[in-house]
Enzyme design. Structure first.
Site, PDB file in Angstrom:
ATOM      1  N   GLY A  46       1.006   2.229   5.564  1.00  0.00           N
ATOM      2  CA  GLY A  46       2.077   1.591   6.326  1.00  0.00           C
ATOM      3  C   GLY A  46       2.221   2.168   7.719  1.00  0.00           C
ATOM      4  CD  GLU A  66       5.541  -2.983  -2.640  1.00  0.00           C
ATOM      5  OE1 GLU A  66       5.641  -1.726  -2.687  1.00  0.00           O
ATOM      6  OE2 GLU A  66       4.813  -3.643  -3.365  1.00  0.00           O
ATOM      7  N   GLY A 113       0.833  -1.203   0.000  1.00  0.00           N
ATOM      8  CA  GLY A 113       0.000   0.000   0.000  1.00  0.00           C
ATOM      9  C   GLY A 113       0.860   1.242   0.000  1.00  0.00           C
TER      10      GLY A 113
END
Length: 494
Positions: free
Chosen positions: A239, A256, A234
């Site tokens: 995150g 990621e 995302g």
């Protein structure tokens, strides 16, 4: 005018959810409208998970881990079961490609490239590696074991719902972890096809659940005490939110988080040779790819030549119905992506950037979330368009004076997921690649290997997916100290 044709949807179970290995009735009557981004029409109304359904999925995964048998199987036994799962996925690839086109606008050719090609390659490589990884080693004075970390929540995005099964879900399963697959709400069709395939594989109860859920349920799952590890693809805000929601229980995370990937063109590069790789790396799937080369760093001495070559390529791309095999670019997957793209382009114009190609909605497509692949010139690296991830079809060309300047520009970002270097000399390109701060750098090509560890640095995240490292991310290391030391261990371990 619309040029998009109707087609039968290749999936069922619209009123059910896949939890713990079976189709179940949802806990609530809430539904989600599946909208075809090429027509803006509702093509299906499906059940959507609630927090009660999330609890059911976590409970099922918890039992599968705490009571077995999945984590207790040998790596070889788990690999055999996952091979059945991959076989089932591959039998459904044509359906998955069609569903992805209908729900996210990915052209069929792109679906085949990503799913039939990259998806199959990544999960087949993983199942081949798993049995021979160092699950238990004699270190002389102790045994060192790799054991499954626990229950896993895999948060997937709409831009790769099938490939991410190979990058996140298959490795977690091979490590011995039950997985709750949290697809994006825009992936309702592919999630149901994948779930149906998983039922055919006959995995133990509770090992796999599929929840294509929205933000509320996703955040509830991320913060759930029953989840031991969260792996997510995302944006940076997502995150940060994941880290905050998992910090109280110190749950493991693999993040990621996208990027603002540069492509450095050396002054001796042959544009005729590299242009297809460069332009596709920058504009494929309308930039809705985490490693998209959104910043082209070109020598000032050849700046106009680079811009003209990219403009020629972009102008020749055919935009339209993703079900038409002659079409190279479909619509953006979600309306908010087009709105975000339009805002970014207008902001860039006001800052002094020049729209060379694109910068507008296609005139021949009145319906659908279409936007032309857009090339911007006269961009400096301090502009918002060069610093913020757009996740849309916008490519900026930034001039540099010498290689030192090019490397500085490439590294002048808070991201560090991917990059490319193009040069006539592979050795010279490698020298530049070693100086770029990024988890992946491609030399004279674009993209990354899905059979080697992949991930980012800085705000592009932490942890690695793919390869042996991608499987071992889902394990804990246990030391077993044995009285008698090396001689005893050698006699018991052979």
């Amino acid at each position: 005018m619309s040029v998009v044709k109707a087609v039968e949807i290749p999936v069922g179970h619209f009123g059910e959810l896949s939890i713990g290995g079976g189709w179940v009735t949802p806990a609530t009557s809430e539904t989600f409208d599946v909208v075809n981004p090429a027509t803006e029409e509702v093509i299906a109304r499906v059940a959507t998970p609630s927090t009660k359904d999330a609890d059911r999925a976590v409970d099922a995964a918890r039992r599968a881990f705490d009571e077995g048998p999945w984590p207790w199987l040998t790596p070889g036994e788990r690999a055999e079961a996952v091979v059945r799962l991959c076989d089932a996925f591959e039998r459904r690839l044509s359906e998955l490609n069609l569903a992805w086109a209908l729900e996210s606008g990915a052209p069929l050719a792109h679906g085949e490239l990503m799913n039939d090609g990259a998806g199959v390659a990544v999960w087949r490589h993983a199942v081949g590696l798993a049995p021979d990884l160092p699950w238990e080693e004699d270190r002389g004075d102790a045994i060192v074991r790799r054991e499954p970390v626990g229950t896993v929540l895999a948060v997937l995005t709409y831009n790769g719902p099938v490939v991410l099964m190979g990058m996140k879900v298959v490795p977690a399963l091979l490590a011995g972890c039950p997985v709750i697959v949290k697809h994006a709400p825009e992936s309702q069709l592919t999630a149901r096809i994948l779930a149906d395939a998983a039922h055919e594989a006959g995995l133990p109860e509770g090992v796999l659940s599929f929840l294509p859920a929205g933000t509320e349920v996703t955040q509830y799952l991320v913060g759930h005490d029953g989840v031991d590890l969260v792996t997510v693809t995302g944006g940076v805000p997502i995150g940060v939110d994941v880290v905050q929601r998992t910090s109280g229980r110190l749950a493991r995370t693999i993040l990621e988080l996208g990027g603002k990937s540069p492509a450095i063109l050396a002054d001796d590069v042959d544009l005729d040779v590299v242009m297809e790789s460069l332009a596709e790396g920058a504009s494929s799937f309308l930039g809705q790819i985490c490693v998209s080369l959104s910043r082209i760093v070109a020598p000032r001495s050849r700046y106009d030549e680079v811009v003209a070559a990219l403009a020629s390529y972009y102008s020749g791309l055919r935009i339209g119905d993703p079900l038409d095999r002659d079409v190279q670019r479909g619509p953006l997957a979600v309306e908010r992506a087009r709105q975000r793209t339009e805002t970014a382009v207008e902001t860039a114009r006001q800052a002094g950037a020049r729209v060379v190609v694109g910068g507008k909605r296609p005139a021949h497509l009145e319906q659908g979330w279409f936007y032309e692949p857009t090339l911007l010139a006269d961009v400096s690296n301090d502009m918002a368009v060069a610093r913020q991830e757009i996740f849309g079809p916008v490519t900026s060309v930034i001039p540099y004076d010498d290689i030192e300047d090019a490397v500085r520009i490439a590294n002048d970002t808070r991201y560090g997921l991917a990059a490319s270097v193009y040069a006539a000399s592979t050795g010279a390109a490698l020298d530049i690649a070693r100086r770029i701060r990024s988890g992946t750098v491609a030399v004279n090509t674009a993209g990354m290997s899905l059979t080697q560890p992949f991930g980012g640095v800085r705000c592009s995240g932490w942890g690695r997916e793919c390869g042996a490292e991608g499987i071992l991310e889902f394990t804990d290391i246990k030391q077993i100290l044995v009285a008698g030391g090396a001689s005893f261990l050698q006699s018991t371990l052979g």
